[in-house]
Motif scaffolding. Structure first.
Motif, mmCIF file in Angstrom:
data_model
loop_
_atom_site.group_PDB
_atom_site.id
_atom_site.type_symbol
_atom_site.label_atom_id
_atom_site.label_comp_id
_atom_site.label_asym_id
_atom_site.label_seq_id
_atom_site.Cartn_x
_atom_site.Cartn_y
_atom_site.Cartn_z
ATOM 1 N N VAL A 67 5.432 -8.228 6.751
ATOM 2 C CA VAL A 67 6.744 -8.814 6.438
ATOM 3 C C VAL A 67 7.023 -8.786 4.940
ATOM 4 N N ARG A 102 6.314 -2.317 7.237
ATOM 5 C CA ARG A 102 6.945 -3.482 7.877
ATOM 6 C C ARG A 102 7.269 -3.215 9.340
ATOM 7 N N SER A 157 7.103 -6.783 1.146
ATOM 8 C CA SER A 157 7.327 -5.439 0.625
ATOM 9 C C SER A 157 6.039 -4.871 0.055
ATOM 10 N N GLU A 162 2.906 -14.514 11.226
ATOM 11 C CA GLU A 162 3.622 -13.372 11.789
ATOM 12 C C GLU A 162 3.018 -13.008 13.143
#
Length: 710
Positions: free
Chosen positions: A505, A683, A507, A395
Motif C-alpha cells: 500500500v 501495489r 509507494s 493490509e
C-alpha cells in the motif's frame, strides 16, 4: 519408469488428505511432470464417474497437464459390476492399464488409495496393497490417531505396517496422523523402538478439522443472505445455539463460533454482529433457522455492523439443523486454498521431507519450472529461518501472506500496527495468527506498534544521529520513527529484524527512501538496483534493472551487471551476463551502444571471473541459432542467464511483455546493493507475490552474497 507413491490408510477419519497434499508438494519440488491417479472414485450424477475434491485440488494447485478423465480409474459402482462379472483379476488389470497411461507421461505419480467410505470392497486394505504392488509403487500408509491414546496409536501403526509388509508391499514410511499434540513424543518413541522404517507423527490441527462456513451452507442447503467469499471461508470452531435473551446470550459467544438461532430473533442476530464488530470474540457467522428472513432494515443494519460476515437461513428448526452440522469435518478443496496452506505447513513441520525424498530415490530434473523455483525459495528460506518485518500489518493481502509464511514455517515475522487492530482485522478475515510461543518449534509472530513500542526512543536517537547533517533532532525523529516504513527499516538496521518487505500500500519511494537514509549501500556498490527472476516454462532468467534506475551511465550499468550476477548466483542461477543493446558485437555505433560497450569493459575489469558479453541483442543472447550466426564461439551468446538492460524504459517494458506474452512468472523486484535486505512490492501484488518476496528477503538475509569489488 516413473517413481510412484501410493498413499493409503486402514480406516476412515485418518485425515490423509493433508499427507497426500504434502507428498504432492514434495514430488513437484524435484521433477516437473508429476501425475495424480485415483483408482476408484465415488460416482457423481447417474451415469457419470464423478470427481474427488482432493484430486481436483491437486489438479488446480499444481496445474497438472492431464485431462480430468485420466485422473480417475473407475467409479466404485463400475468396479463392483466389473468384479462381479469378470472377477477381481480383470478389475485390477483394467486399473493397471489406466494407471500406466498416466505413468507414461510423468516422472512421478501420486496414487490416492480408496477412502474406506461406503465402498463395498471386501478386505479394502488388501485391495490397496495389491494395486500398489501391481503399480510398482511405494506404499505410504496413514493411520488416524483421533481420540486415541499413545499406546493405541503405536499398536495400530505397527499392525498396519505388518499388514502391508505381509502383503508384499514396499513401505516408504508410516505416518500417524491426527494424534493428540500431547501424545506426539510418546508415539514417536514407541514407533522408533518397534519399526524398521521411518515413522512420522502429525498432531491434530483444529484449523484443518474445522469445516468452513461455506461447507456448512452446502451441507444444510442454506440460503446466503449476507457475506463475502472471505467470510464464507472462515473456519467454524464451534456452535452457539441462541434462545436466551441477549444479556444472557452474549457471554456464550466464542471465537470462531457459528451462531444458530431462529430467524425471528433479530435481537440475537444484531447483538452477535455488534459484539463481533466491537472486538468481542469474532464469530464465524450466523445461521438463522425456521426459514425466517429478517426484514430489510434489520439486514441492512447487519451488513453495516460486520461487513463480510456470513448470515444464512435454513428452513429447518434448530434440532434438525444441529444434527446436520454436528459431524461435519473440514475438507481440502480447490475453493479453499487457506486450508491447503495449513495442511502443507503441518506436513512440512512434522515430516522429514528430505529423508522421504531420498527413500523415493527421486533426482531433481535439470529443467526448472516456475513452480519448482518457487518451491526452492520456500525450502531455502525455511532451512535457515530469519525474521522479516512487514510494516503494512493491517493490509489484507499482507495478513493472508503472513498466515501462509507462519504456517509453512518459512520465517519469523514482525507485523507493524496496533496489536488489537491487527488481530481483529485478521479474525474478521478468517485468518488465524498464532500467539507467540517461543517453546514451539515453528515460525513465530510478533506484532509491534511503533507509537507505543519501547524501541521508539532508541530509534529516534539513532535516526537523529544518522541525519544530524540534515538538521534532524531527537524531538523531530520521535515523530518520524512512528512511520511504519522508518520503524521497520530501523529494526533491520539494528538487527532486530533480518529484512523488510513493504509496498503493498506504500509507494516505492516510501519503502526505499528510509533504506537509503538508514541502511545505505553495501561496500563496493555504487547504486541500489533491482532484478526480476523471470520463470519461463523450463528455465529461470534474471532481468536487471527493471524497476529502479531510469538511465544508468556506463559505470552504473556495470555495477548493475555485477550485482545482478551475484544475485543470480545466490539463488542458484549460474550467471552468464548479456549486456543488452540494439546491436550485437561491433555491428552498431552511437552513444547508446557505446555506453553498453564501455559498461561491458568495466565489468570484465572488475570481475574477470564472470562470463559477460556485450553489446548483444536479446535474440542473440538467448537463442543458440541466432547466436551461432551473430557471435559464433561466444560462451554467453545463446546461453545467457542474466540479461542487463540499458535503461529502465527498455527493461520494464521487456519484463512485462515477456510476463504477459510468454506466460512467465515474474518474481520481484528484488533490490540489490543495500547493506541489509529491504524489498519493495508492487501495489498490485498478489498474496503469492508477497510470500515469494518475503522468502527471497529471508534468503538474502541468510547470506548477503559475495563481496562487491570496489
Amino acid at each position: 519408469m516413473a517413481r510412484s507413491v501410493y498413499v493409503t490408510g486402514i480406516d476412515r477419519g485418518d485425515g490423509r488428505q493433508a499427507v497426500e497434499l504434502g507428498v504432492m508438494e514434495l514430488l513437484t519440488r524435484q521433477v516437473d511432470r508429476v501425475g495424480v491417479f485415483r483408482p476408484l472414485v465415488h460416482a457423481g450424477a447417474p451415469g457419470e464417474r464423478g470427481t474427488d475434491h482432493v484430486v481436483e485440488l491437486l489438479r488446480a494447485r499444481y496445474r497438472l497437464d492431464l485431462r480430468q478423465d485420466e485422473l480417475y480409474g473407475l467409479s466404485y459402482e463400475e468396479a463392483a459390476a466389473l468384479q462381479a462379472a469378470q472377477g477381481q483379476d480383470e478389475l485390477v488389470s483394467t486399473l493397471v492399464e489406466r494407471f500406466r497411461a498416466v505413468e507414461r507421461g510423468c516422472q512421478a505419480v501420486l496414487v490416492l488409495g480408496t477412502d474406506f467410505a461406503d465402498t463395498n470392497i471386501p478386505d479394502e486394505l488388501a485391495f490397496n496393497a495389491r494395486l500398489a504392488n501391481e503399480f510398482g509403487a511405494w506404499v505410504l500408509p496413514v493411520v488416524g490417531g483421533h481420540d486415541e491414546d499413545a499406546q493405541a496409536v503405536v499398536a495400530e501403526v505397527r499392525n498396519a505396517h505388518r499388514a502391508y509388509r505381509d502383503l508384499g508391499c514396499s513401505t516408504l514410511a508410516m505416518i500417524a496422523n491426527r494424534v493428540a499434540p500431547g501424545a506426539k513424543q510418546q508415539v514417536l518413541r514407541g514407533l522408533a523402538e518397534k519399526l524398521p522404517i521411518p515413522a512420522y507423527v502429525i498432531p491434530e490441527e483444529l484449523a484443518l478439522a474445522a469445516p468452513t462456513v461455506a461447507q456448512l451452507v452446502d451441507a444444510t442447503g442454506a440460503e446466503v443472505l449476507l457475506g463475502d467469499a472471505a467470510g464464507l471461508a472462515r473456519d467454524v470452531r464451534g456452535f452457539v445455539f441462541g434462545g436466551a435473551m441477549l444479556p444472557t446470550f452474549l457471554p456464550a459467544l466464542t471465537e470462531g463460533a457459528l451462531v444458530v438461532t431462529p430467524g425471528d430473533r433479530a435481537d440475537l442476530l444484531i447483538g452477535s454482529l455488534a459484539a463481533h464488530a466491537a472486538g468481542a470474540p469474532p464469530i464465524a457467522g450466523v445461521l438463522l433457522t425456521l426459514g425466517q428472513h429478517p426484514g430489510p432494515n434489520v439486514l441492512a443494519l447487519a451488513a453495516r455492523l460486520a461487513p463480510g460476515t456470513p448470515v444464512a437461513v435454513v428452513p429447518e428448526g434448530s434440532w434438525l439443523t444441529a444434527a446436520a452440522l454436528t459431524h461435519l469435518e473440514g475438507k481440502l478443496t480447490s475453493a479453499g486454498p487457506r486450508k491447503a496452506e495449513i495442511a502443507l505447513g503441518l506436513f512440512e513441520l512434522h515430516v522429514d521431507t528430505a529423508e522421504l525424498t531420498s527413500r523415493i530415490e527421486l533426482s531433481r530434473t535439470e529443467r526448472v519450472t516456475p513452480m519448482m523455483f518457487e518451491h526452492a525459495l520456500l525450502e531455502r528460506a525455511r532451512a535457515g529461518r530469519r525474521r522479516v518485518v512487514l510494516p503494512e500489518g493491517t493490509e489484507e493481502r499482507v495478513l493472508r501472506a503472513a498466515e501462509i509464511l507462519l504456517r509453512r514455517n518459512i520465517c519469523d515475522l514482525t507485523l507493524l500496527g496496533d496489536p488489537e487492530t491487527v488481530r481483529r482485522k485478521a479474525a474478521g478475515l478468517g485468518i488465524d495468527l498464532p500467539q507467540p510461543d517461543p517453546a514451539a518449534d515453528r515460525a513465530q509472530l510478533q506484532i509491534v506498534d511503533p507509537a507505543t513500542s519501547p524501541l521508539r526512543q532508541q530509534f529516534a536517537e539513532l535516526y537523529a544521529k544518522l541525519r544530524a547533517h540534515k538538521g534532524m533532532t531527537v524531538e523531530l525523529a520521535l515523530d518520524v520513527v512512528t512511520d511504519v516504513s522508518y520503524f521497520g527499516t530501523l529494526m533491520v538496521q539494528e538487527g532486530i529484524a533480518d529484512g523488510m518487505v513493504s509496498g503493498a500500500v506504500h509507494s516505492t519511494a516510501a519503502t526505499i527512501r528510509p533504506a537509503f537514509e538508514v541502511i545505505k549501500t553495501a561496500p563496493g556498490a555504487a547504486i541500489v538496483s533491482s532484478v526480476f527472476f523471470m520463470c519461463l516454462a523450463d528455465k529461470v532468467l534474471v532481468y536487471g534493472d527493471c524497476a529502479v534506475n531510469p538511465d544508468p551511465d556506463a559505470q552504473q550499468l556495470a555495477d548493475i551487471a555485477v550485482q545482478s550476477a551475484d544475485t543470480a548466483a545466490q539463488f542458484g542461477v549460474e550467471p552468464r551476463v548479456a549486456m543488452l543493446s540494439y546491436s550485437t558485437g561491433t555491428s552498431g555505433s552511437g552513444a547508446d551502444v557505446d555506453k553498453v560497450r564501455k559498461a561491458t569493459e568495466i565489468v570484465r575489469a572488475l570481475r574477470p571471473d564472470l562470463l559477460v558479453e556485450g553489446p548483444i541483442q536479446y535474440d542473440a543472447a538467448v537463442d543458440a541459432h541466432v547466436a551461432a550466426t551473430k557471435l559464433p564461439g561466444s560462451p554467453v551468446a545463446g546461453r545467457a542467464t542474466v540479461l542487463v538492460f540499458p535503461d529502465l524504459n527498455t527493461g520494464n517494458n521487456t519484463y512485462k511483455a515477456v510476463q504477459r506474452s510468454a506466460g512467465a512468472v515474474a518474481v520481484g523486484p528484488v533490490l540489490q546493493g543495500l547493506r541489509k535486505p529491504v524489498n519493495d512490492l508492487s501495489r498490485g501484488a498478489l498474496v503469492e507475490d508477497i510470500v515469494n518476496t518475503v522468502a527471497i528477503t529471508a534468503i538474502q538475509a541468510q547470506n548477503p552474497g559475495p563481496p562487491q569489488n570496489p
